[in-house]
Design an enzyme around this catalytic site. Sequence first.
Site, PDB file in Angstrom:
ATOM      1  N   ILE A  55       0.844  -1.198   0.000  1.00  0.00           N
ATOM      2  CA  ILE A  55       0.000   0.000   0.000  1.00  0.00           C
ATOM      3  C   ILE A  55       0.881   1.251   0.000  1.00  0.00           C
ATOM      4  O   ILE A  55       0.582   2.250  -0.658  1.00  0.00           O
ATOM      5  CB  ILE A  55      -0.964   0.005   1.208  1.00  0.00           C
ATOM      6  CG1 ILE A  55      -1.764  -1.307   1.250  1.00  0.00           C
ATOM      7  CG2 ILE A  55      -1.913   1.195   1.143  1.00  0.00           C
ATOM      8  CD1 ILE A  55      -2.541  -1.521   2.546  1.00  0.00           C
TER       9      ILE A  55
ATOM     10  N   ASN B 283       6.865  -4.773  17.199  1.00  0.00           N
ATOM     11  CA  ASN B 283       6.991  -4.049  15.942  1.00  0.00           C
ATOM     12  C   ASN B 283       5.855  -3.028  15.760  1.00  0.00           C
ATOM     13  O   ASN B 283       6.093  -1.861  15.460  1.00  0.00           O
ATOM     14  CB  ASN B 283       6.954  -5.064  14.791  1.00  0.00           C
ATOM     15  CG  ASN B 283       7.580  -4.533  13.530  1.00  0.00           C
ATOM     16  OD1 ASN B 283       8.778  -4.332  13.468  1.00  0.00           O
ATOM     17  ND2 ASN B 283       6.756  -4.268  12.537  1.00  0.00           N
TER      18      ASN B 283
ATOM     19  N   SER C  50      -7.257  -0.658  10.456  1.00  0.00           N
ATOM     20  CA  SER C  50      -7.858  -1.762   9.706  1.00  0.00           C
ATOM     21  C   SER C  50      -9.283  -2.000  10.171  1.00  0.00           C
ATOM     22  O   SER C  50      -9.626  -1.726  11.335  1.00  0.00           O
ATOM     23  CB  SER C  50      -7.016  -3.017   9.968  1.00  0.00           C
ATOM     24  OG  SER C  50      -7.723  -4.163   9.594  1.00  0.00           O
TER      25      SER C  50
ATOM     26  N   TYR D 138      -2.401  -9.554  15.694  1.00  0.00           N
ATOM     27  CA  TYR D 138      -2.271  -8.495  14.687  1.00  0.00           C
ATOM     28  C   TYR D 138      -3.384  -7.463  14.862  1.00  0.00           C
ATOM     29  O   TYR D 138      -3.144  -6.262  14.963  1.00  0.00           O
ATOM     30  CB  TYR D 138      -2.312  -9.082  13.267  1.00  0.00           C
ATOM     31  CG  TYR D 138      -2.547  -8.022  12.218  1.00  0.00           C
ATOM     32  CD1 TYR D 138      -1.531  -7.151  11.844  1.00  0.00           C
ATOM     33  CD2 TYR D 138      -3.816  -7.845  11.621  1.00  0.00           C
ATOM     34  CE1 TYR D 138      -1.752  -6.144  10.910  1.00  0.00           C
ATOM     35  CE2 TYR D 138      -4.041  -6.847  10.690  1.00  0.00           C
ATOM     36  CZ  TYR D 138      -3.014  -6.003  10.333  1.00  0.00           C
ATOM     37  OH  TYR D 138      -3.245  -5.001   9.419  1.00  0.00           O
TER      38      TYR D 138
ATOM     39  N   LYS E 192      -3.551  -3.277  16.250  1.00  0.00           N
ATOM     40  CA  LYS E 192      -4.161  -2.091  15.617  1.00  0.00           C
ATOM     41  C   LYS E 192      -5.071  -1.364  16.614  1.00  0.00           C
ATOM     42  O   LYS E 192      -5.100  -0.136  16.674  1.00  0.00           O
ATOM     43  CB  LYS E 192      -4.957  -2.504  14.373  1.00  0.00           C
ATOM     44  CG  LYS E 192      -4.088  -3.048  13.237  1.00  0.00           C
ATOM     45  CD  LYS E 192      -3.236  -1.963  12.607  1.00  0.00           C
ATOM     46  CE  LYS E 192      -2.257  -2.501  11.587  1.00  0.00           C
ATOM     47  NZ  LYS E 192      -1.283  -1.543  11.096  1.00  0.00           N
TER      48      LYS E 192
ATOM     49  N   ARG F  62     -11.287 -21.135   8.548  1.00  0.00           N
ATOM     50  CA  ARG F  62     -10.109 -20.736   9.344  1.00  0.00           C
ATOM     51  C   ARG F  62     -10.590 -20.087  10.628  1.00  0.00           C
ATOM     52  O   ARG F  62     -11.552 -19.294  10.599  1.00  0.00           O
ATOM     53  CB  ARG F  62      -9.278 -19.689   8.590  1.00  0.00           C
ATOM     54  CG  ARG F  62      -8.318 -20.264   7.600  1.00  0.00           C
ATOM     55  CD  ARG F  62      -7.420 -19.200   7.052  1.00  0.00           C
ATOM     56  NE  ARG F  62      -8.141 -18.010   6.602  1.00  0.00           N
ATOM     57  CZ  ARG F  62      -7.665 -17.127   5.740  1.00  0.00           C
ATOM     58  NH1 ARG F  62      -6.461 -17.285   5.245  1.00  0.00           N
ATOM     59  NH2 ARG F  62      -8.363 -16.072   5.378  1.00  0.00           N
TER      60      ARG F  62
ATOM     61  N   GLY G 295     -11.214 -17.620  13.439  1.00  0.00           N
ATOM     62  CA  GLY G 295     -11.169 -16.156  13.504  1.00  0.00           C
ATOM     63  C   GLY G 295     -11.751 -15.447  12.289  1.00  0.00           C
ATOM     64  O   GLY G 295     -11.923 -14.235  12.313  1.00  0.00           O
ATOM     65  N   ASP G 296     -12.033 -16.178  11.194  1.00  0.00           N
ATOM     66  CA  ASP G 296     -12.596 -15.512  10.010  1.00  0.00           C
ATOM     67  C   ASP G 296     -14.066 -15.181  10.259  1.00  0.00           C
ATOM     68  O   ASP G 296     -14.860 -16.072  10.597  1.00  0.00           O
ATOM     69  CB  ASP G 296     -12.518 -16.429   8.774  1.00  0.00           C
ATOM     70  CG  ASP G 296     -11.200 -16.271   8.031  1.00  0.00           C
ATOM     71  OD1 ASP G 296     -10.448 -15.330   8.341  1.00  0.00           O
ATOM     72  OD2 ASP G 296     -10.929 -17.113   7.142  1.00  0.00           O
TER      73      ASP G 296
HETATM   74  N1  LIG Z   1      -2.899  -5.187   3.071  1.00  0.00           N
HETATM   75  C1  LIG Z   1      -3.999  -5.197   3.792  1.00  0.00           C
HETATM   76  O1  LIG Z   1      -4.935  -5.962   3.498  1.00  0.00           O
HETATM   77  C2  LIG Z   1      -4.160  -4.280   4.981  1.00  0.00           C
HETATM   78  C3  LIG Z   1      -5.429  -4.106   5.552  1.00  0.00           C
HETATM   79  C4  LIG Z   1      -5.561  -3.256   6.651  1.00  0.00           C
HETATM   80  C5  LIG Z   1      -4.447  -2.602   7.170  1.00  0.00           C
HETATM   81  N2  LIG Z   1      -3.220  -2.808   6.595  1.00  0.00           N
HETATM   82  C6  LIG Z   1      -2.066  -2.109   7.169  1.00  0.00           C
HETATM   83  O2  LIG Z   1      -1.499  -1.285   6.174  1.00  0.00           O
HETATM   84  C7  LIG Z   1      -0.089  -1.168   6.360  1.00  0.00           C
HETATM   85  C8  LIG Z   1       0.628  -1.515   5.075  1.00  0.00           C
HETATM   86  O3  LIG Z   1       0.249  -2.830   4.687  1.00  0.00           O
HETATM   87  P1  LIG Z   1       0.814  -3.507   3.375  1.00  0.00           P
HETATM   88  O4  LIG Z   1      -0.219  -4.460   2.905  1.00  0.00           O
HETATM   89  O5  LIG Z   1       1.337  -2.483   2.444  1.00  0.00           O
HETATM   90  O6  LIG Z   1       1.997  -4.363   4.002  1.00  0.00           O
HETATM   91  P2  LIG Z   1       3.531  -4.520   3.528  1.00  0.00           P
HETATM   92  O7  LIG Z   1       4.109  -5.601   4.354  1.00  0.00           O
HETATM   93  O8  LIG Z   1       3.591  -4.652   2.045  1.00  0.00           O
HETATM   94  O9  LIG Z   1       4.135  -3.107   3.942  1.00  0.00           O
HETATM   95  C9  LIG Z   1       4.609  -2.833   5.224  1.00  0.00           C
HETATM   96  C10 LIG Z   1       5.969  -2.213   5.082  1.00  0.00           C
HETATM   97  O10 LIG Z   1       6.468  -1.886   6.372  1.00  0.00           O
HETATM   98  C11 LIG Z   1       7.823  -2.302   6.451  1.00  0.00           C
HETATM   99  N3  LIG Z   1       8.103  -2.556   7.881  1.00  0.00           N
HETATM  100  C12 LIG Z   1       7.554  -3.492   8.683  1.00  0.00           C
HETATM  101  N4  LIG Z   1       8.042  -3.381   9.927  1.00  0.00           N
HETATM  102  C13 LIG Z   1       8.914  -2.333   9.917  1.00  0.00           C
HETATM  103  C14 LIG Z   1       9.714  -1.704  10.900  1.00  0.00           C
HETATM  104  N5  LIG Z   1       9.766  -2.152  12.143  1.00  0.00           N
HETATM  105  N6  LIG Z   1      10.457  -0.628  10.544  1.00  0.00           N
HETATM  106  C15 LIG Z   1      10.418  -0.159   9.268  1.00  0.00           C
HETATM  107  N7  LIG Z   1       9.708  -0.722   8.296  1.00  0.00           N
HETATM  108  C16 LIG Z   1       8.943  -1.799   8.617  1.00  0.00           C
HETATM  109  C17 LIG Z   1       7.931  -3.520   5.560  1.00  0.00           C
HETATM  110  O11 LIG Z   1       9.232  -3.769   5.097  1.00  0.00           O
HETATM  111  C18 LIG Z   1       6.986  -3.134   4.421  1.00  0.00           C
HETATM  112  O12 LIG Z   1       7.671  -2.415   3.415  1.00  0.00           O
HETATM  113  C19 LIG Z   1       0.230  -2.070   7.546  1.00  0.00           C
HETATM  114  O13 LIG Z   1       0.256  -1.289   8.709  1.00  0.00           O
HETATM  115  C20 LIG Z   1      -0.945  -3.033   7.585  1.00  0.00           C
HETATM  116  O14 LIG Z   1      -1.151  -3.550   8.874  1.00  0.00           O
HETATM  117  C21 LIG Z   1      -3.059  -3.614   5.519  1.00  0.00           C
END
Ligand SMILES: NC(=O)c1ccc[n+]([C@@H]2O[C@H](COP(=O)([O-])OP(=O)(O)OC[C@H]3O[C@@H](n4cnc5c(N)ncnc54)[C@H](O)[C@@H]3O)[C@@H](O)[C@H]2O)c1
Length: 341
Positions: free
Chosen positions: A12, A99, A124, A149, A153, A295, A297-298
């Site tokens: 994203i 993290n 989320s 996870y 959030k 699964r 939790g779904d």
């Molecule tokens: N993809 C989804 O379906 C979804 C849905 C709801 C929320 N989110 C949230 O959106 C955000 C982005 O999700 P995404 O799908 O792009 O995931 P992603 O894993 O592609 O991107 C997360 C990025 O954060 C970096 N990262 C992780 N831990 C780190 C740290 N400690 N320090 C620095 N960089 C770090 C990773 O290298 C990665 O580039 C996340 O917070 C995720 O929880 C995603």
Amino acid sequence: MKVLVTGGAGYIGSHTVLSLLENNYEVIVYDSLVNSSIESLNRVEKLTGKKVEFIEGDICDKDKLSEVFEQFTIGAVIHFAALKAVGESAKIPLSYYQNNVYGTVCLLEVMEHNNVHDFIFSSSATVYGEENDVPYVETMKLGTPSSPYGASKVMVERVLNDLALSDSNFRGVSLRYFNPIGAHESGQIGEDPKGIPNNLLPYVAQVAVGKREKLSIFGDDYPTQDGSCERDYLHVMDLAQGHVAALDWLNRHNDFTGVEAFNLGTGNGVSVFAIVKAFEKAIDKTIPFEVSPRRAGDLPAFWANATKANEQLNWHAERNLTQMMSDTWRWQSSNPNGYLA
Ligand SMILES: NC(=O)c1ccc[n+]([C@@H]2O[C@H](COP(=O)([O-])OP(=O)(O)OC[C@H]3O[C@@H](n4cnc5c(N)ncnc54)[C@H](O)[C@@H]3O)[C@@H](O)[C@H]2O)c1
């Protein structure tokens, strides 16, 4: 205005960086690359013809973060960096809390120290937990998600609320994403999961290119129209533009302080079977699948009430399911091995 984007090399994040650059924001990406590749940002630079400052670092490393805030005059932070695999979070919960929660606290402390107050958080739909009825509305109480996870959030949203109560300068936005899928229409950037994909669309796409044998559909006996789970899928470029809309909203509302949550979704639930059918139609090919047990939790079905984002951010999800499928396919078929090809 310079925007610090943590996790900006990820799925994203990279699409949002592209949208920010197209809207004349300057971008600094801070990412540990734990789940991404720098190639995503090289491609964003090529697509936009603009430069992205990149710093490799962990959000838990406060010294390194402080250096970034000293080096650049940062106007706002968009915070994507997090671990995001629901199943993995139950196996290594401490890593997820460290993290996602501790890392966010480190970032907020460094921001506070440097007088940066504008903060957009990747929240989320999972924060609504199992208690709330659908469609989810921002006025509902935070729920109890079933995974560490999801809990991480909820915890960060609580941290933001408490921070806003104690610091009258803090200006936070929690964007509650529903289910982002798809890729940039160029097919140059997209979702590149490491290992076995946790999400539906990357899995379907990998079956389509022959990387995986067949798709598992978890449960066909839910109380939904066709028995499979229903989710609110939105195009990742619409989601990316939601971040620009949130930043513009903060910039328009100079007198705003506190924290505001916005759902980013289409407002429609689509079933897993319907997604598979739509993908098959887009690529004119059959996707082999098997039905596996549910699964843990779904939830059967959830989708957004997106009225608040529509009205206040002037944001709507504009791209339809066909575009989500064809853009996913353009990305996957031209990059069968993701960024490492
Ligand atoms: N993809 C989804 O379906 C979804 C849905 C709801 C929320 N989110 C949230 O959106 C955000 C982005 O999700 P995404 O799908 O792009 O995931 P992603 O894993 O592609 O991107 C997360 C990025 O954060 C970096 N990262 C992780 N831990 C780190 C740290 N400690 N320090 C620095 N960089 C770090 C990773 O290298 C990665 O580039 C996340 O917070 C995720 O929880 C995603």
